[in-house]
Design an enzyme around this catalytic site. Sequence first.
Site, PDB file in Angstrom:
ATOM      1  NE  ARG A   9     -41.647-103.273  49.370  1.00  0.00           N
ATOM      2  CZ  ARG A   9     -41.411-104.352  50.194  1.00  0.00           C
ATOM      3  NH1 ARG A   9     -42.193-104.914  50.779  1.00  0.00           N
ATOM      4  NH2 ARG A   9     -40.026-104.799  50.303  1.00  0.00           N
ATOM      5  CB  ILE A  35     -37.977-105.920  46.630  1.00  0.00           C
ATOM      6  CG1 ILE A  35     -38.949-104.519  46.736  1.00  0.00           C
ATOM      7  CG2 ILE A  35     -39.080-106.702  47.715  1.00  0.00           C
ATOM      8  CD1 ILE A  35     -40.374-104.828  46.056  1.00  0.00           C
ATOM      9  CB  SER A  36     -34.836-102.026  49.746  1.00  0.00           C
ATOM     10  OG  SER A  36     -33.675-102.639  49.023  1.00  0.00           O
ATOM     11  CD  GLN A  37     -36.389-102.629  56.125  1.00  0.00           C
ATOM     12  OE1 GLN A  37     -35.466-103.654  56.189  1.00  0.00           O
ATOM     13  NE2 GLN A  37     -36.780-102.010  57.142  1.00  0.00           N
ATOM     14  N   PRO A  38     -39.800-101.171  52.442  1.00  0.00           N
ATOM     15  CG  PRO A  38     -42.054-101.491  52.771  1.00  0.00           C
ATOM     16  CD  PRO A  38     -40.999-102.164  52.836  1.00  0.00           C
TER      17      PRO A  38
END
Length: 185
Positions: A9, A35-38
């Site tokens: 990431r 960026i979206s959380q994992p």
Amino acid sequence: LTAVGDVPRHLFMDRGLEAYAYVDKAYPIAAEQTISQPYTVAFQSELIDVKAGDKVLEIGTGSGYQTAILKAMQLEIYTIERQRELFKKTQRLFTKLRLKPKKVVFGDGYLGLPESAPFNGIVVTAGAPDVPKLLLQQLAVGGHLVIPIGKDEQIMTRFTRKSENEFDKETFGMFRFVPMLKDKN
């Protein structure tokens, strides 16, 4: 979904935030996007319920992280980004990483890619006030559209195309995404 752990990431984040790459939180990237959380990336990737070789449309390329996850799942990826700054930055990153989606488009995600349809899955990485009808039309029968619907907070929603004119709808809880915008910058 094990593919998330296989994609670094930190490569998709600004250098000043690399130390936070594996914190389960959204972070800014560019063009006032995140960026979206994992967890969210993994959850959406699981909800589209596709198999290796399937054709998937991603709306909102962003940093390219979701694209990389979908490629790790051995999918044929078509991706659309409407922010010119992110589009250019992500194209350079894809080249550097030798990550080759089938098609990377600068355009309006509300329109989808009718010339490449139908898709086995469509994943939208921005919150839409309503489901874009054009995206539903581009799903193959049996395909899934995963989209967060709402204004300030969104409900993660999955539409499954049952026939030419019939769709099932399921919901999967509250999320917070940047807004899905029309046209392109």
